[in-house]
Design a protein around this motif. Structure first.
Motif, PDB file in Angstrom:
ATOM      1  N   ALA A 186      27.504 -59.946  39.862  1.00 18.63           N
ATOM      2  CA  ALA A 186      26.843 -61.137  39.322  1.00 18.63           C
ATOM      3  C   ALA A 186      26.559 -62.152  40.416  1.00 18.63           C
ATOM      4  O   ALA A 186      25.509 -62.806  40.425  1.00 18.63           O
ATOM      5  N   ALA A 187      27.488 -62.295  41.348  1.00 15.65           N
ATOM      6  CA  ALA A 187      27.276 -63.230  42.461  1.00 15.65           C
ATOM      7  C   ALA A 187      26.101 -62.807  43.327  1.00 15.65           C
ATOM      8  O   ALA A 187      25.528 -63.636  44.052  1.00 15.65           O
ATOM      9  N   ARG A 188      25.723 -61.536  43.262  1.00 13.50           N
ATOM     10  CA  ARG A 188      24.587 -61.022  44.034  1.00 13.50           C
ATOM     11  C   ARG A 188      23.335 -60.864  43.177  1.00 13.50           C
ATOM     12  O   ARG A 188      22.386 -60.172  43.548  1.00 13.50           O
TER      13      ARG A 188
ATOM     14  N   MET B  32      29.140 -66.888  35.612  1.00 15.17           N
ATOM     15  CA  MET B  32      29.130 -67.156  34.184  1.00 15.17           C
ATOM     16  C   MET B  32      29.613 -65.900  33.454  1.00 15.17           C
ATOM     17  O   MET B  32      29.079 -64.814  33.677  1.00 15.17           O
ATOM     18  N   ILE B  33      30.619 -66.034  32.605  1.00 13.15           N
ATOM     19  CA  ILE B  33      31.153 -64.907  31.846  1.00 13.15           C
ATOM     20  C   ILE B  33      31.011 -65.204  30.358  1.00 13.15           C
ATOM     21  O   ILE B  33      31.405 -66.278  29.895  1.00 13.15           O
ATOM     22  N   ARG B  34      30.450 -64.257  29.620  1.00  4.52           N
ATOM     23  CA  ARG B  34      30.366 -64.381  28.166  1.00  4.52           C
ATOM     24  C   ARG B  34      31.246 -63.294  27.557  1.00  4.52           C
ATOM     25  O   ARG B  34      31.121 -62.114  27.896  1.00  4.52           O
ATOM     26  N   HIS B  35      32.132 -63.700  26.666  1.00  3.31           N
ATOM     27  CA  HIS B  35      33.018 -62.770  25.986  1.00  3.31           C
ATOM     28  C   HIS B  35      32.302 -62.260  24.734  1.00  3.31           C
ATOM     29  O   HIS B  35      31.828 -63.053  23.914  1.00  3.31           O
ATOM     30  N   LEU B  36      32.239 -60.942  24.586  1.00  3.24           N
ATOM     31  CA  LEU B  36      31.423 -60.322  23.555  1.00  3.24           C
ATOM     32  C   LEU B  36      32.205 -59.257  22.804  1.00  3.24           C
ATOM     33  O   LEU B  36      33.243 -58.776  23.275  1.00  3.24           O
ATOM     34  N   THR B  37      31.670 -58.871  21.669  1.00  2.00           N
ATOM     35  CA  THR B  37      32.108 -57.645  21.006  1.00  2.00           C
ATOM     36  C   THR B  37      30.883 -56.760  20.824  1.00  2.00           C
ATOM     37  O   THR B  37      29.782 -57.233  20.522  1.00  2.00           O
ATOM     38  N   ILE B  38      31.068 -55.473  21.045  1.00  2.00           N
ATOM     39  CA  ILE B  38      29.989 -54.493  20.984  1.00  2.00           C
ATOM     40  C   ILE B  38      30.272 -53.537  19.838  1.00  2.00           C
ATOM     41  O   ILE B  38      31.338 -52.911  19.802  1.00  2.00           O
ATOM     42  N   PRO B  39      29.350 -53.401  18.881  1.00  2.00           N
ATOM     43  CA  PRO B  39      29.576 -52.449  17.793  1.00  2.00           C
ATOM     44  C   PRO B  39      29.648 -51.019  18.329  1.00  2.00           C
ATOM     45  O   PRO B  39      28.828 -50.605  19.148  1.00  2.00           O
TER      46      PRO B  39
ATOM     47  N   LEU C  36      30.507 -60.059  29.720  1.00  2.00           N
ATOM     48  CA  LEU C  36      29.222 -59.985  30.400  1.00  2.00           C
ATOM     49  C   LEU C  36      29.219 -61.005  31.534  1.00  2.00           C
ATOM     50  O   LEU C  36      29.297 -62.209  31.302  1.00  2.00           O
ATOM     51  N   HIS C  37      29.182 -60.508  32.765  1.00  2.00           N
ATOM     52  CA  HIS C  37      29.137 -61.367  33.948  1.00  2.00           C
ATOM     53  C   HIS C  37      27.670 -61.584  34.308  1.00  2.00           C
ATOM     54  O   HIS C  37      26.950 -60.620  34.628  1.00  2.00           O
ATOM     55  N   LEU C  38      27.228 -62.834  34.240  1.00  2.00           N
ATOM     56  CA  LEU C  38      25.834 -63.154  34.477  1.00  2.00           C
ATOM     57  C   LEU C  38      25.666 -63.913  35.783  1.00  2.00           C
ATOM     58  O   LEU C  38      26.514 -64.735  36.152  1.00  2.00           O
ATOM     59  N   PRO C  39      24.569 -63.673  36.492  1.00  2.00           N
ATOM     60  CA  PRO C  39      24.297 -64.476  37.683  1.00  2.00           C
ATOM     61  C   PRO C  39      24.183 -65.953  37.323  1.00  2.00           C
ATOM     62  O   PRO C  39      23.689 -66.309  36.246  1.00  2.00           O
ATOM     63  N   ASP C  40      24.656 -66.805  38.209  1.00  3.83           N
ATOM     64  CA  ASP C  40      24.517 -68.243  37.986  1.00  3.83           C
ATOM     65  C   ASP C  40      23.052 -68.631  38.034  1.00  3.83           C
ATOM     66  O   ASP C  40      22.282 -68.124  38.851  1.00  3.83           O
ATOM     67  N   THR C  41      22.664 -69.563  37.149  1.00  2.22           N
ATOM     68  CA  THR C  41      21.311 -70.100  37.207  1.00  2.22           C
ATOM     69  C   THR C  41      21.290 -71.314  38.120  1.00  2.22           C
ATOM     70  O   THR C  41      22.299 -72.007  38.294  1.00  2.22           O
TER      71      THR C  41
END
Length: 312
Positions: free
Chosen positions: A63-65, A1-8, A18-23
């Protein structure tokens, strides 16, 4: 799962993934639920690269781990904001990491109390330099780490001091004409490298990675703002590591030595650090093969994931 973000980042923003582990949607709370907070690693990427290149190779595997991984374009580069463009300022590269950590409490699926960094190539030096004084970072991982100051000083045929004199004259001329000078990191094509007589294995593999379809990306410009080179010449990524960087350290090196100096840099870091935990040398690999060769990257990430799981 990848979320595209902007960081101030002060008046500008950093573009991040942000690469998140799969639920587990069969036994977990459901596909629309926010993921449980995970150990999180913030990545510092090599000079000239954007987040979709080497950073994505490592972030997706972490993220896969089961480890969340945040990778971003440095300020002044890629999709991130900041003028002038193509600036490689080692001090701002370190600040980017701290701004990314500032943002973690606002992001889904991450645990801002269990934060590590992973620096690759030049990013290894940037990660170490930042971790010395930002102790929100709980664990430090590096892959083929480089100290850009040592590298740049070594590239100057007449020595660093003479190079700084020439850079001072060049900046005066730039201010007079208003023309920003950019220089290539590498020859733009393999044919140009051959024409320039740059046929050593490391340079050939660098060009093959960055300047062909293998690893090239349209936002990785292969250009560096020349005025930033004086900052690189005066930089020491490992200054005060021995008294200040008390976090556990993982170093992953390519065993085949070449002109990048990353093996020597990694061993110097290992000897300086007050809390070295694990040293891995992938004997058959070269520096640039650690960017995307699956067997080598997978081996490195397996070791890194075990390190972060123990120490975060």
């Amino acid at each position: 799962m990848i979320r595209h973000l902007t960081i101030p980042r002060g008046p500008i923003e950093l573009a991040a993934d942000l690469h998140l582990p799969d639920t587990d949607t069969e036994t977990g709370p459901g596909p629309d639920a926010e993921p449980a907070p995970a150990r999180t690693v913030v990545l510092a990427t090599p000079g000239s690269s954007v987040k979709e290149q080497i950073g994505a190779e490592y972030a997706s595997r972490l993220a896969a781990r089961g480890i969340a991984a945040l990778v971003f374009d440095p300020a002044h580069q890629g999709r991130s904001g900041g003028e002038p463009r193509d600036l490689e300022d080692p001090y701002r590269r370190g600040e980017d990491l701290s701004y990314a950590i500032d943002a973690l409490p606002t992001l889904p699926g991450v645990d801002p109390e269990r934060v590590g960094v992973l620096g690759i190539c030049a990013g290894g030096g940037y990660a170490v330099h930042t971790a010395r004084t930002d102790h929100r970072i709980r664990a430090v991982g590096t892959v083929v780490p480089g100290d850009m100051g040592t590298s740049f000083r070594g590239f100057q045929p007449d020595g660093a001091a003479a190079a700084l004199d020439a850079m001072a004259d060049a900046r005066t001329e730039e201010n007079r004409t208003g023309r920003e000078v950019r220089v290539p990191w590498l020859p733009d094509t393999p044919a140009e490298a051959v024409a320039e007589g740059l046929t050593d294995l490391d340079t050939t593999q660098a060009v093959t990675y960055y300047r062909t379809e293998r690893g090239g990306h349209p936002r990785s410009t292969n250009r560096r703002l020349a005025r930033g080179d004086s900052l690189l010449l005066g930089y020491d990524a490992y200054h005060l590591v021995d008294p200040l960087m008390t976090q556990p350290l993982q170093v992953v090196l390519a065993g085949r030595r070449g002109n990048t100096g990353s093996y020597e840099s990694g061993m110097r870091l290992w000897e300086l650090a007050p809390n070295p935990v694990d040293l891995m040398v992938i004997e058959e690999a070269g520096h640039y093969e650690m960017y995307d060769e699956p067997a080598y990257v997978d081996a490195a990430v397996d070791r890194l994931a075990a390190f972060y799981t123990r120490h975060l």
